[in-house]
Design a protein around this motif. Sequence first.
Motif, PDB file in Angstrom:
ATOM      1  N   ALA A  15       1.230  -1.112   0.275  1.00  8.76           N
ATOM      2  CA  ALA A  15       0.241  -0.086   0.085  1.00  8.76           C
ATOM      3  C   ALA A  15       0.907   1.140  -0.007  1.00  8.76           C
ATOM      4  CB  ALA A  15      -0.990   0.162   1.422  1.00  8.76           C
ATOM      5  N   ARG A  16       0.581   2.266  -0.961  1.00 10.50           N
ATOM      6  CA  ARG A  16       1.439   3.391  -0.768  1.00 10.50           C
ATOM      7  C   ARG A  16       0.557   4.564  -0.232  1.00 10.50           C
ATOM      8  NH1 ARG A  16       3.226   7.059  -6.048  1.00 10.50           N
ATOM      9  NH2 ARG A  16       4.472   8.460  -5.741  1.00 10.50           N
ATOM     10  N   TYR A  17      -0.619   4.037   0.260  1.00 10.88           N
ATOM     11  CA  TYR A  17      -1.865   5.336   0.924  1.00 10.88           C
ATOM     12  C   TYR A  17      -2.613   4.287   1.416  1.00 10.88           C
ATOM     13  CZ  TYR A  17      -0.020   8.386  -2.943  1.00 10.88           C
ATOM     14  OH  TYR A  17       0.725   8.702  -4.238  1.00 10.88           O
ATOM     15  N   THR A  18      -3.457   5.094   2.284  1.00 14.84           N
ATOM     16  CA  THR A  18      -3.959   4.617   3.117  1.00 14.84           C
ATOM     17  C   THR A  18      -4.681   5.191   3.317  1.00 14.84           C
ATOM     18  OG1 THR A  18      -3.034   5.641   5.055  1.00 14.84           O
ATOM     19  CG2 THR A  18      -2.316   3.488   4.964  1.00 14.84           C
ATOM     20  N   ILE A  19      -6.315   4.538   4.015  1.00 13.80           N
ATOM     21  CA  ILE A  19      -7.364   6.026   4.839  1.00 13.80           C
ATOM     22  C   ILE A  19      -7.251   6.923   4.832  1.00 13.80           C
ATOM     23  CG2 ILE A  19      -8.162   5.178   7.001  1.00 13.80           C
ATOM     24  CD1 ILE A  19     -11.057   4.548   6.044  1.00 13.80           C
ATOM     25  N   GLU A  20      -5.136   7.368   6.057  1.00 17.62           N
ATOM     26  CA  GLU A  20      -5.236   8.464   6.271  1.00 17.62           C
ATOM     27  C   GLU A  20      -5.153   9.431   5.057  1.00 17.62           C
ATOM     28  OE1 GLU A  20      -1.666   9.850   9.115  1.00 17.62           O
ATOM     29  OE2 GLU A  20      -2.500   7.658   8.714  1.00 17.62           O
ATOM     30  N   HIS A  21      -4.673   9.030   3.724  1.00 15.70           N
ATOM     31  CA  HIS A  21      -4.582   9.900   3.330  1.00 15.70           C
ATOM     32  C   HIS A  21      -6.403  10.649   3.138  1.00 15.70           C
ATOM     33  CE1 HIS A  21      -0.392   8.077   2.782  1.00 15.70           C
ATOM     34  NE2 HIS A  21      -0.693   9.253   1.955  1.00 15.70           N
ATOM     35  N   LEU A  22      -7.360   9.596   2.438  1.00 12.97           N
ATOM     36  CA  LEU A  22      -8.573   9.512   2.402  1.00 12.97           C
ATOM     37  C   LEU A  22      -8.560  10.828   3.674  1.00 12.97           C
ATOM     38  CD1 LEU A  22     -10.594   9.623   1.009  1.00 12.97           C
ATOM     39  CD2 LEU A  22     -11.014   7.472   2.187  1.00 12.97           C
TER      40      LEU A  22
END
Length: 287
Positions: A74-81
């Motif tokens: 995963a490069r991005y997670t829900i934190e980035h959302l």
Amino acid sequence: MHDQASALRDLASRENTQKSKMRVIAVTSGKGGVGKTSFTVNLALALAEYGQRVVILDGDLGLANVDIAFGLSARYTIEHLLSGEKTIEEILLIGHRGIGIIPGGSGVQKLADLERDKLRNVIANLGRLEKMTDLLIIDTGAGLGHIVINFLQAADDVILVTTPEPTALTDAYGLLKSLRVEAGDVPIHLVVNKVRSEADALATYKRLETAVQKFLDGSLNYLGYVYDDSFVGRSVMQQDPLGISYPDSAAYKCIQWIAGKVAGIYVHPPRQAGGVRGFLSKLLRSF
């Protein structure tokens, strides 16, 4: 958090949407090491074989590893959302058979601290899941943490994974006791993992069911069992799900059987699904 939950309900009520068929299942366990994540990943794969569109939310704060189980990173997670940096489409990973994966990690906990403007963005993004999927499966952390309990009481249904080991049963009962207090109306379905025989699984279920009936004035739905299978460990080491690397294994055949029962539950659901908005509303209200 009361204000946040109220804001969410207000925002949701302003949107004219059809009743969603998407349902939210939370998969949990009383303790670690019972095979919860492996079960979750392979259940998703088996459900895809039944024509279900599935997205997994990795809700384990301490050991977020659903992406690793699929051999992904995963490069991005829900934190980035939540921060507004990325959209749901940008953080969503796609695994075997089109399974969607929302990497969670520490970002999951930040759901409790959203400001109203960011909450609106999250609703809009997660709301788009309802066009992408039939089932949202949450792989929760193990144990009795408040984030775990919040996920469980917000879900449409809970699948509790345990094993015949006495410590696993004790911890599973502790979780059920907490759920009885916090989320008494959520249907709970039991899966007994790592069993040697069907008789072992039934005996495990009966021990737990007896305790629940006697001391908690409740009941459990026996969903099924999964054999103790060396191919499970091999698939984990290979970072390739059991349903892909060893689809004819005894354990995966059990999971396919369970998936058929789950698919049947959602063809004729026991209660109306709340969809993304209903899930988020209950989740935020619980913080």
